[in-house]
Write a protein that holds these residues in place. Structure first.
Motif, PDB file in Angstrom:
ATOM      1  N   GLU A 564       0.856  -1.175   0.000  1.00 22.48           N
ATOM      2  CA  GLU A 564       0.000   0.000   0.000  1.00 22.48           C
ATOM      3  C   GLU A 564       0.899   1.235   0.000  1.00 22.48           C
ATOM      4  OE1 GLU A 564      -3.965  -1.350   2.457  1.00 22.48           O
ATOM      5  OE2 GLU A 564      -2.258  -0.630   3.602  1.00 22.48           O
ATOM      6  N   VAL A 565       0.487   2.270  -0.706  1.00 27.18           N
ATOM      7  CA  VAL A 565       1.266   3.496  -0.746  1.00 27.18           C
ATOM      8  C   VAL A 565       0.319   4.679  -0.617  1.00 27.18           C
ATOM      9  CG1 VAL A 565       1.189   3.656  -3.261  1.00 27.18           C
ATOM     10  CG2 VAL A 565       2.994   4.838  -2.011  1.00 27.18           C
ATOM     11  N   LYS A 566       0.760   5.717   0.107  1.00 27.73           N
ATOM     12  CA  LYS A 566      -0.013   6.952   0.250  1.00 27.73           C
ATOM     13  C   LYS A 566       0.958   8.114   0.270  1.00 27.73           C
ATOM     14  CE  LYS A 566      -0.181   6.852   5.332  1.00 27.73           C
ATOM     15  NZ  LYS A 566      -1.059   6.899   6.512  1.00 27.73           N
ATOM     16  N   MET A 567       0.437   9.323   0.026  1.00 26.33           N
ATOM     17  CA  MET A 567       1.280  10.509  -0.025  1.00 26.33           C
ATOM     18  C   MET A 567       0.622  11.650   0.725  1.00 26.33           C
ATOM     19  SD  MET A 567       2.844  10.817  -3.861  1.00 26.33           S
ATOM     20  CE  MET A 567       3.688  12.314  -3.322  1.00 26.33           C
ATOM     21  N   SER A 568       1.469  12.571   1.209  1.00 28.92           N
ATOM     22  CA  SER A 568       0.994  13.803   1.832  1.00 28.92           C
ATOM     23  C   SER A 568       1.955  14.918   1.459  1.00 28.92           C
ATOM     24  CB  SER A 568       0.913  13.655   3.354  1.00 28.92           C
ATOM     25  OG  SER A 568       2.186  13.332   3.902  1.00 28.92           O
ATOM     26  N   ALA A 569       1.469  16.167   1.568  1.00 26.91           N
ATOM     27  CA  ALA A 569       2.270  17.347   1.250  1.00 26.91           C
ATOM     28  C   ALA A 569       2.531  18.141   2.527  1.00 26.91           C
ATOM     29  CB  ALA A 569       1.560  18.218   0.215  1.00 26.91           C
ATOM     30  N   VAL A 570       3.686  18.809   2.547  1.00 25.29           N
ATOM     31  CA  VAL A 570       4.099  19.579   3.719  1.00 25.29           C
ATOM     32  C   VAL A 570       4.403  21.004   3.263  1.00 25.29           C
ATOM     33  CG1 VAL A 570       5.753  19.765   5.618  1.00 25.29           C
ATOM     34  CG2 VAL A 570       5.100  17.504   4.769  1.00 25.29           C
ATOM     35  N   ASN A 571       3.819  21.985   3.975  1.00 19.17           N
ATOM     36  CA  ASN A 571       4.202  23.381   3.765  1.00 19.17           C
ATOM     37  C   ASN A 571       4.686  23.973   5.084  1.00 19.17           C
ATOM     38  OD1 ASN A 571       1.896  23.867   5.248  1.00 19.17           O
ATOM     39  ND2 ASN A 571       0.746  24.809   3.563  1.00 19.17           N
ATOM     40  N   GLY A 572       4.860  25.301   5.154  1.00 18.09           N
ATOM     41  CA  GLY A 572       5.373  25.901   6.372  1.00 18.09           C
ATOM     42  C   GLY A 572       4.459  25.710   7.562  1.00 18.09           C
ATOM     43  N   LYS A 573       3.156  25.561   7.281  1.00 19.91           N
ATOM     44  CA  LYS A 573       2.209  25.368   8.380  1.00 19.91           C
ATOM     45  C   LYS A 573       2.294  23.964   8.950  1.00 19.91           C
ATOM     46  CE  LYS A 573      -1.299  26.409  11.062  1.00 19.91           C
ATOM     47  NZ  LYS A 573      -2.637  26.653  10.518  1.00 19.91           N
ATOM     48  N   GLY A 574       2.568  22.997   8.134  1.00 17.53           N
ATOM     49  CA  GLY A 574       2.659  21.624   8.613  1.00 17.53           C
ATOM     50  C   GLY A 574       2.313  20.635   7.522  1.00 17.53           C
ATOM     51  N   GLU A 575       2.067  19.406   7.937  1.00 23.66           N
ATOM     52  CA  GLU A 575       1.780  18.312   7.008  1.00 23.66           C
ATOM     53  C   GLU A 575       0.291  18.154   6.835  1.00 23.66           C
ATOM     54  OE1 GLU A 575       2.701  13.509   6.390  1.00 23.66           O
ATOM     55  OE2 GLU A 575       3.547  14.627   8.099  1.00 23.66           O
ATOM     56  N   GLY A 576      -0.139  18.031   5.594  1.00 18.68           N
ATOM     57  CA  GLY A 576      -1.548  17.855   5.288  1.00 18.68           C
ATOM     58  C   GLY A 576      -1.980  16.408   5.378  1.00 18.68           C
ATOM     59  N   GLU A 577      -3.235  16.191   5.046  1.00 20.45           N
ATOM     60  CA  GLU A 577      -3.777  14.836   5.093  1.00 20.45           C
ATOM     61  C   GLU A 577      -3.143  13.961   4.011  1.00 20.45           C
ATOM     62  OE1 GLU A 577      -7.950  14.985   4.744  1.00 20.45           O
ATOM     63  OE2 GLU A 577      -8.289  15.943   6.702  1.00 20.45           O
ATOM     64  N   SER A 578      -3.112  12.677   4.296  1.00 18.56           N
ATOM     65  CA  SER A 578      -2.575  11.717   3.334  1.00 18.56           C
ATOM     66  C   SER A 578      -3.626  11.376   2.292  1.00 18.56           C
ATOM     67  CB  SER A 578      -2.097  10.453   4.043  1.00 18.56           C
ATOM     68  OG  SER A 578      -1.046  10.749   4.931  1.00 18.56           O
ATOM     69  N   SER A 579      -3.158  11.032   1.121  1.00 21.77           N
ATOM     70  CA  SER A 579      -4.065  10.590   0.068  1.00 21.77           C
ATOM     71  C   SER A 579      -4.576   9.190   0.391  1.00 21.77           C
ATOM     72  CB  SER A 579      -3.321  10.584  -1.269  1.00 21.77           C
ATOM     73  OG  SER A 579      -2.281   9.618  -1.235  1.00 21.77           O
ATOM     74  N   PRO A 580      -5.664   8.793  -0.234  1.00 28.05           N
ATOM     75  CA  PRO A 580      -6.120   7.398  -0.033  1.00 28.05           C
ATOM     76  C   PRO A 580      -5.031   6.412  -0.457  1.00 28.05           C
ATOM     77  CG  PRO A 580      -7.809   8.714  -1.140  1.00 28.05           C
ATOM     78  CD  PRO A 580      -6.582   9.561  -1.100  1.00 28.05           C
ATOM     79  N   ALA A 581      -4.925   5.327   0.300  1.00 22.83           N
ATOM     80  CA  ALA A 581      -3.886   4.329   0.017  1.00 22.83           C
ATOM     81  C   ALA A 581      -4.138   3.691  -1.344  1.00 22.83           C
ATOM     82  CB  ALA A 581      -3.841   3.279   1.108  1.00 22.83           C
ATOM     83  N   ARG A 582      -3.052   3.518  -2.073  1.00 17.63           N
ATOM     84  CA  ARG A 582      -3.104   2.888  -3.397  1.00 17.63           C
ATOM     85  C   ARG A 582      -2.387   1.543  -3.297  1.00 17.63           C
ATOM     86  NH1 ARG A 582      -3.526   5.589  -8.462  1.00 17.63           N
ATOM     87  NH2 ARG A 582      -3.735   4.031 -10.110  1.00 17.63           N
ATOM     88  N   ILE A 583      -3.008   0.485  -3.766  1.00 15.74           N
ATOM     89  CA  ILE A 583      -2.450  -0.869  -3.658  1.00 15.74           C
ATOM     90  C   ILE A 583      -1.763  -1.220  -4.979  1.00 15.74           C
ATOM     91  CG2 ILE A 583      -2.967  -3.311  -3.300  1.00 15.74           C
ATOM     92  CD1 ILE A 583      -5.360  -2.463  -1.616  1.00 15.74           C
ATOM     93  N   PHE A 584      -0.571  -1.813  -4.862  1.00 16.69           N
ATOM     94  CA  PHE A 584       0.135  -2.283  -6.044  1.00 16.69           C
ATOM     95  C   PHE A 584       0.940  -3.523  -5.683  1.00 16.69           C
ATOM     96  CE2 PHE A 584       3.177   0.346  -3.878  1.00 16.69           C
ATOM     97  CZ  PHE A 584       4.390  -0.292  -4.060  1.00 16.69           C
ATOM     98  N   THR A 585       1.308  -4.272  -6.685  1.00 13.62           N
ATOM     99  CA  THR A 585       2.089  -5.505  -6.490  1.00 13.62           C
ATOM    100  C   THR A 585       3.344  -5.414  -7.343  1.00 13.62           C
ATOM    101  OG1 THR A 585       0.083  -6.790  -6.117  1.00 13.62           O
ATOM    102  CG2 THR A 585       2.094  -8.021  -6.649  1.00 13.62           C
ATOM    103  N   THR A 586       4.489  -5.663  -6.705  1.00 10.76           N
ATOM    104  CA  THR A 586       5.748  -5.603  -7.431  1.00 10.76           C
ATOM    105  C   THR A 586       5.845  -6.749  -8.430  1.00 10.76           C
ATOM    106  OG1 THR A 586       6.812  -6.786  -5.607  1.00 10.76           O
ATOM    107  CG2 THR A 586       6.989  -4.398  -5.612  1.00 10.76           C
ATOM    108  N   GLU A 587       6.652  -6.531  -9.457  1.00  7.42           N
ATOM    109  CA  GLU A 587       6.820  -7.514 -10.520  1.00  7.42           C
ATOM    110  C   GLU A 587       7.796  -8.604 -10.075  1.00  7.42           C
ATOM    111  OE1 GLU A 587       5.290  -7.562 -13.400  1.00  7.42           O
ATOM    112  OE2 GLU A 587       4.159  -5.707 -13.054  1.00  7.42           O
ATOM    113  N   PRO A 588       7.701  -9.780 -10.695  1.00  5.82           N
ATOM    114  CA  PRO A 588       8.738 -10.793 -10.436  1.00  5.82           C
ATOM    115  C   PRO A 588      10.044 -10.385 -11.097  1.00  5.82           C
ATOM    116  CG  PRO A 588       7.216 -11.553 -12.120  1.00  5.82           C
ATOM    117  CD  PRO A 588       6.635 -10.259 -11.592  1.00  5.82           C
ATOM    118  N   VAL A 589      11.119 -10.980 -10.632  1.00  7.40           N
ATOM    119  CA  VAL A 589      12.426 -10.725 -11.242  1.00  7.40           C
ATOM    120  C   VAL A 589      12.419 -11.290 -12.659  1.00  7.40           C
ATOM    121  CG1 VAL A 589      14.896 -11.136 -11.077  1.00  7.40           C
ATOM    122  CG2 VAL A 589      13.560 -10.789  -9.002  1.00  7.40           C
TER     123      VAL A 589
END
Length: 860
Positions: A564-589
């Motif tokens: 699962e991966v999520k992101m958030s942005a930070v400015n001088g005031k502080g850190e904002g809310e995180s985005s909804p989690a995105r699910i992904f699966t890594t590839e085989p070698v």
């Protein structure tokens, strides 16, 4: 025993008889277009069928006209290619079968075209000044490289921009000259075969006379005694003669006219108005003649006679600027203001700017005066002989005008400036208000005001929510006042970024995102990306926000694993809310299998090697402060399931073939600095990622360095600064004087240094404060070899300083190292013996690991 051996040999014979092996002779073939060639397929073992297959995979049938297959006996078959063309190239396969047993071999056939000159006529003629295209049409496969030579030397197109080798192999000479005439060698080469051929082409340059007037029109003043110079330059082969005519009369040297030696310059003395007209310069040689006309105009220089400054107030109905001039012919008068030129007539769609001219007077009328009309106006009077310029200044008085953005974002505890930029003439005074009260008031300690001639700054450090809101800036001068409301708004944390796409690899993933819809009023400084296995704790990393940051790479992931991966942005005031989690699966070698084409099938089946090479990194180049130093950055991609060991960097200038030494960068690095590059040169860079399984494909990027700076700015206006060499020389002199000062100080205070060494070893003198008895009655003898023998030093009693404490003292530079003794001391480094004649000498030993110095030893 004999029976067992016969049985083994029998089994081996049966096994060999059952196996089939195929070999093609020759193993590979190159055929020129139009030639023929055959290939023999030999079979070891019993084979019922021997068939040939074309590069397309189709079986070659016996009835083909261009390719014939013939079987000589049971063990061989022949493939013959007649009159080969480019379509005959490819890999041919011979397959031998016997029941369920099969064997095969392949041969690669390459078809090439010999060097053939289709068109290279000689001679080829051109007119001087034309762009000559010397024809040399050559074909071959692969296409040949064309080299042109002239006078036995290869033509260097980089050194002479007139020469250019075209894509079709022709040689272009821009603006061909007589000196370019001669024999040219068109040489074709095919490096792969070492094939070479050439044609000699004769180039003839035909030269006709050319003539050019230095000035097509010459202006002269009709003052008594003034002269006019008419000149033209002629060229041709042979060198042409030059004559001048006026009104169809050839001009000769005399009181009125004078000519220089080759006739190219005509001087008309004591110019009169009647001398005005056209003069013809004629150049003539054996090839023909050409003529050029020069016009002589006799005029009076323009001069501006009236132009005064003006004053107006904003919103006046109009103001008129007047400019008068003299000259013959009558000058044309134009106006210009801030790079805008105004000529006769209406100059704007709103008809607020109008120019009117009559005879030698021009007026510029500005209607509905605005404050932007103020400034310096230029009046220009010109005719065909010259021009005259003068400036005037229009002063516009106007009430204050407040500029600048009205909203400012900040947060509690973070100081912010509200900027009130004021334009006014005369200057205005500025006052700040809030809720009708002038700032700063007695009960406000978190506000300050800073003023400049054109701007007032209100600095606010918010303590609470009450400090946010509306602030009033009022500017006043003698013509009026203006107020403007500014808003101080509470900044918020940014909204969440939107994850657009996650591109997974085996051990990395590239997250593409869009910036938040709301920045919160202040810039975003960082982005935070977090990932985890479902149900486990988050792992995160922060990345500085850049204008072009739209992708972030996650590293150290496991292959074939869901995250699962999520992101958030930070400015001088502080850190904002995180985005909804995105699910992904890594590839085989990713694995690939490599089998040698020349290895027999049973062995090839066991020679498979697993490879999981990394993907090529993504590159970007940024020019550093110094234009010939560049930073090459890379973004790690898929590591192929095995950690990256290092990155290999190679680079070179595109116009050279030799690469610079390879740079090896650690696995955790993400950039390399390339310095000392050539100025204004195009470079190419290869970056390869390597893990235990192998190397990635090279990532390639090209760039051009900056142009070498040609000037050094002056140190001060109107002055010349010191050069780099002068500055370096001054620093060296200062450093040398500093060293001399330190050495002199050591000489007089500590009896050491370079001067001490010179005084003792070369001049035979003692240092300052030393007694002559040190030389006459006592000498230091000590060993400095590899042994652990003690160092023995001898001093006279006169140099001994008694120990006031009664016990032994720690030896130093002034403490004697000996005890009283009357013995003779031997030095292993000398053959003789030194006898101490003073009966009260002191002798003391110290370890060789810590040698001491006496007063006469130099420390230099």
């Amino acid at each position: 025993m004999l029976q067992i051996r016969d049985l083994i040999w029998g089994l081996l014979f049966i096994g060999c008889a059952a196996a089939i092996q195929v070999q093609i002779t020759p193993t590979q073939g190159e055929i020129s277009v139009g030639e023929s060639k055959f290939f023999l397929c030999e079979v070891v073992g019993d084979a019922k069928d021997i068939d040939w297959y074309a590069p397309s995979g189709e079986k070659i049938l016996p009835n083909r006209p261009d390719i014939i297959v013939s079987r000589g006996d049971e063990t061989m078959s022949t493939l013959t290619i007649y009159h080969a063309n480019v379509d005959s190239a490819g890999i041919y396969k011979c397959v031998a079968k016997n029941g369920d047993k099969e064997a095969q071999a392949t041969v690669q056939v390459k078809i090439f075209q010999k060097i053939t000159f289709e068109s290279a006529p000689s001679p080829q003629e051109f007119n001087e000044g034309d762009d000559a295209d010397i024809v040399c049409n050559v074909i071959s496969s692969p296409p040949p490289s064309i080299i042109w030579k002239h006078k036995g030397s290869k033509i260097q197109v980089a050194k002479d921009v007139r020469f250019r080798i075209m894509k079709n192999g022709h040689l272009q000479i821009r603006g061909i000259k007589k000196i370019d005439e001669g024999m040219y060698n068109c040489e074709a080469r095919v490096m792969a075969r070492g094939e070479i051929d050439f044609r000699m082409i004769k180039v003839v340059v035909n030269v006709l006379p050319t003539i050019r007037a230095r000035l097509s029109e010459v202006n002269a003043t009709a003052d008594i005694g003034s002269s006019a110079l008419l000149a033209c330059d002629a060229d041709g082969f042979p060198e042409p003669s030059v004559t001048w005519t006026h009104n169809n009369i050839v001009l000769e040297r005399g009181d009125k006219y004078s000519l220089n030696e080759d006739g190219s310059e005509l001087v008309i003395k004591d110019v009169k108005k009647v001398d005005e007209g056209d003069y013809t310069c004629i150049a003539k040689n054996k090839a023909g003649e050409k003529a050029e006309e020069v016009s002589l105009n006799v005029f009076v220089q323009p001069k501006i006679t009236y132009l005064n400054n003006q004053t107006a107030s904003e919103f006046d109905e109009q103001v008129t600027l007047t400019c008068e001039s003299s000259g013959d012919p009558t000058p044309t008068i134009s106006w210009s203001f801030e790079n805008k030129v105004f000529t006769e007539g209406e100059q704007s769609l709103d008809r607020n700017i109008v120019v009117r001219s009559h005879a030698r007077v021009s007026s510029l009328t500005l209607k509905n005066v605005l404050f932007t009309f103020a400034g310096q106006y230029l009046c220009t009077a010109s005719n065909s002989i010259g021009q005259d310029n003068q400036h005037m200044y229009l002063e516009v008085r106007y009430a204050p005008k407040i500029l600048g953005p009205v909203t400012v974002y900040t947060w509690e505890g973070n100081a912010a400036n509200i900027t009130c930029e004021v334009e006014a003439h005369p200057g205005a005074s500025v006052v700040w208000f809030r809720d009708g009260l002038q700032l700063p008031s007695a009960n406000t300690t978190n506000m300050k005001i800073f003023n400049t001639p054109s701007t007032s700054y209100l600095e606010i450090n918010p303590d609470s929510q009450n400090d946010f809101g509306s602030y009033n800036c009022t500017a006043t001068n003698v013509l009026g006042s203006e107020s403007k409301e500014f808003l101080l708004i509470q900044a918020e944390v940014p909204s969440s970024p939107e994850i657009q796409q996650v591109e997974p690899f085996s051990s990395t993933a590239v997250v593409s995102f869009e910036e938040p819809d709301s920045m919160g009023g202040v810039p975003i400084t960082k982005y935070r990306v977090e990932w985890r296995l479902p149900g486990q704790e988050w792992t995160g990393s922060e990345h500085d926000a850049k204008d072009d940051l739209i992708m972030i790479t996650i590293v150290d992931l496991k292959p074939e694993t869901t995250y699962e991966v999520k992101m958030s942005a930070v400015n001088g005031k502080g850190e904002g809310e995180s985005s909804p989690a995105r699910i992904f699966t890594t590839e085989p070698v990713q694995y690939s299998f490599t089998i040698s084409s020349e290895t027999p099938a049973p062995i090839a089946a066991t020679s498979m090697a697993l490879k999981g090479e990394p993907s090529a990194p993504k590159l970007e180049v940024k020019v550093q402060e110094r234009g010939n130093t560049l930073k090459v950055s890379w973004i790690k991609q898929d590591d192929g399931g095995s950690p990256i060991k290092h990155y290999l960097i190679r680079y070179k200038a595109k116009h050279v073939s030799e690469w610079k030494p390879e740079i090896r960068s650690p696995h955790d690095s993400d950039y390399v600095l390339l310095s000392g590059l050539d100025w204004n040169t195009e470079y190419e860079v290869y970056v390869v990622a390597e893990n235990r399984q192998g190397k990635s494909e090279p990532a390639v990027i090209s760039f051009r360095t900056a142009t070498d700076p040609t000037t050094i700015p002056d140190a001060m206006d109107g002055g010349s600064g010191l050069g780099t060499g002068a500055i370096v020389g001054i620093l060296i002199v200062v450093f040398f004087l500093l060293l001399v000062g330190v050495d002199v100080t050591c000489y007089f205070l500590n009896k050491c240094g370079l001067l001490m060494c010179i005084a003792v070893n070369f001049c035979g003198k003692a240092g300052p404060g030393a007694k002559s008895k040190d030389i006459e009655e006592g000498k230091a003898a000590f060993t400095k070899d590899e042994s652990k023998e003690p160092i023995v030093e001898v001093r006279t009693e006169e140099d001994h300083t008694p120990n006031q404490g009664g016990g032994p003292t720690e030896p130093n530079e002034t403490t004697p190292l000996t005890e009283p003794d009357g013995k003779t001391v031997k030095d292993e480094n000398t053959k003789g013996e030194t006898e101490v004649k003073n009966a009260t000498a002191e002798v003391k030993t110290v370890p060789n690991e810590a040698p001491q110095t006496n007063g006469n030893e130099s420390k230099a």
